[in-house]
Design a protein around this motif. Structure first.
Motif, PDB file in Angstrom:
ATOM      1  N   THR A   1       0.851  -1.183   0.000  1.00  0.00           N
ATOM      2  CA  THR A   1       0.000   0.000   0.000  1.00  0.00           C
ATOM      3  C   THR A   1       0.889   1.237   0.000  1.00  0.00           C
ATOM      4  O   THR A   1       2.096   1.160   0.256  1.00  0.00           O
ATOM      5  N   HIS A   2       0.286   2.389  -0.257  1.00  0.00           N
ATOM      6  CA  HIS A   2       1.053   3.636  -0.243  1.00  0.00           C
ATOM      7  C   HIS A   2       1.649   3.892   1.139  1.00  0.00           C
ATOM      8  O   HIS A   2       2.790   4.351   1.262  1.00  0.00           O
ATOM      9  N   GLU A   3       0.898   3.602   2.186  1.00  0.00           N
ATOM     10  CA  GLU A   3       1.414   3.818   3.536  1.00  0.00           C
ATOM     11  C   GLU A   3       2.576   2.879   3.841  1.00  0.00           C
ATOM     12  O   GLU A   3       3.535   3.263   4.519  1.00  0.00           O
TER      13      GLU A   3
ATOM     14  N   GLU B   1      -1.413  10.240   0.327  1.00  0.00           N
ATOM     15  CA  GLU B   1      -2.103  10.350  -0.966  1.00  0.00           C
ATOM     16  C   GLU B   1      -1.060  10.449  -2.080  1.00  0.00           C
ATOM     17  O   GLU B   1      -0.222  11.351  -2.087  1.00  0.00           O
ATOM     18  N   LEU B   2      -1.083   9.505  -3.014  1.00  0.00           N
ATOM     19  CA  LEU B   2      -0.176   9.542  -4.154  1.00  0.00           C
ATOM     20  C   LEU B   2      -0.613  10.642  -5.113  1.00  0.00           C
ATOM     21  O   LEU B   2      -1.754  10.671  -5.560  1.00  0.00           O
TER      22      LEU B   2
ATOM     23  N   GLU C   1       3.805   9.945 -10.008  1.00  0.00           N
ATOM     24  CA  GLU C   1       4.716   8.810 -10.060  1.00  0.00           C
ATOM     25  C   GLU C   1       5.469   8.833 -11.376  1.00  0.00           C
ATOM     26  O   GLU C   1       4.890   9.074 -12.444  1.00  0.00           O
TER      27      GLU C   1
ATOM     28  N   TRP D   1       8.185   8.080  -6.358  1.00  0.00           N
ATOM     29  CA  TRP D   1       6.792   8.376  -6.010  1.00  0.00           C
ATOM     30  C   TRP D   1       6.766   9.729  -5.324  1.00  0.00           C
ATOM     31  O   TRP D   1       7.710  10.112  -4.628  1.00  0.00           O
TER      32      TRP D   1
ATOM     33  N   PHE E   1       4.115  11.920  -2.718  1.00  0.00           N
ATOM     34  CA  PHE E   1       2.917  11.818  -1.902  1.00  0.00           C
ATOM     35  C   PHE E   1       2.651  13.128  -1.171  1.00  0.00           C
ATOM     36  O   PHE E   1       3.581  13.853  -0.803  1.00  0.00           O
TER      37      PHE E   1
END
Length: 236
Positions: A20-22, A113-114, A117, A122, A124
């Motif tokens: 996940t992003h986190e 929140e992405l 990219e 990445w 965020f």
């Protein structure tokens, strides 16, 4: 048909285990070495309205910090003592943080929140995490932005900037709060270390005292001089 179903199941399994992003952000923060003064010798160049201060740090010395120059000249005894006192005060603040692992990430859970990219990184947005109830109101007025390098998976840069006027205490207002920290792999590739810090604060205290400060700090010439077991390497 059976082959198609098998392929789909394999793809679904891969998606299930995707980060996940986190998780990406947490792993990137985990890659950064936070206590550089424990193991590393380095050069520190600080630039403020008061001047340019060039210093070295080596934890093998009895006094790890040495102020070399102020605006290109040899510093006075008072300047040397004040500089060392300020650095020791910073170390005291670091030692007050009893749970380093818990505080590696400055990101509030659920806020990542992405926003962009590329093949290299990445990017965020996030809400900064408050370390105490007193910091909560301050951090609610601040937005964070984070760059994570894909090659090496580490935090490349993190910035904090206020979205509205901050009122951290009675009679104090900050119209500008802007900070940026940059990180890069060490020369030997064994760690990710801070290389640049920028901070700008502008506002008023006690309604009449103006605050307008800007500072940059650059770190370079990193050398690991104490190993992970606390054993010093021989001095050059």
């Amino acid at each position: 048909m059976k082959k198609l179903v098998a392929v789909l199941l394999i793809l679904a399994s891969g998606l299930t285990h995707a980060e996940t992003h986190e998780e990406i952000v947490q792993r990137a923060f985990d890659a950064v070495e936070t206590r550089i003064r424990d193991h590393w010798a380095f050069t520190r160049v600080e630039t403020t309205a008061d001047g340019v201060y060039v210093a070295t740090h080596d934890p093998r010395r009895e006094q790890p910090w040495e102020l070399l120059t102020v605006d290109g000249r040899e510093p006075s005894k008072d300047e040397r003592e004040e500089f060392v006192s300020e650095r020791e005060a910073e170390l005291g603040d670091d030692n007050d943080n009893e749970n380093e692992e818990e505080n590696r990430s400055m990101v509030s859970p659920g806020s990542v929140e992405l926003i962009d990219e590329t093949n290299e990184r990445w990017q965020f947005n996030f809400k900064p995490k408050a370390d105490s109830e007193e910091d909560q109101a301050f951090m609610e007025a601040v937005e964070g932005r984070l760059e994570v390098a894909k090659d090496g998976h580490y935090v490349r840069a993190v910035s904090l900037r206020n979205l509205e006027t901050i009122k951290p205490g009675k009679g104090t207002k900050l119209e500008v709060f802007d900070t940026r920290l940059e990180f890069a792999p060490s020369p030997d590739g064994s760690a990710v270390l801070p290389v640049f810090v920028y901070a700008k604060v502008k506002g008023r205290a006690l309604l009449v005292i103006g605050i307008d400060e800007e500072q940059t700090v650059q770190f370079s010439d990193y050398r690991r001089v104490i190993d992970q077991d606390g054993r010093p390497f021989p001095a050059l």
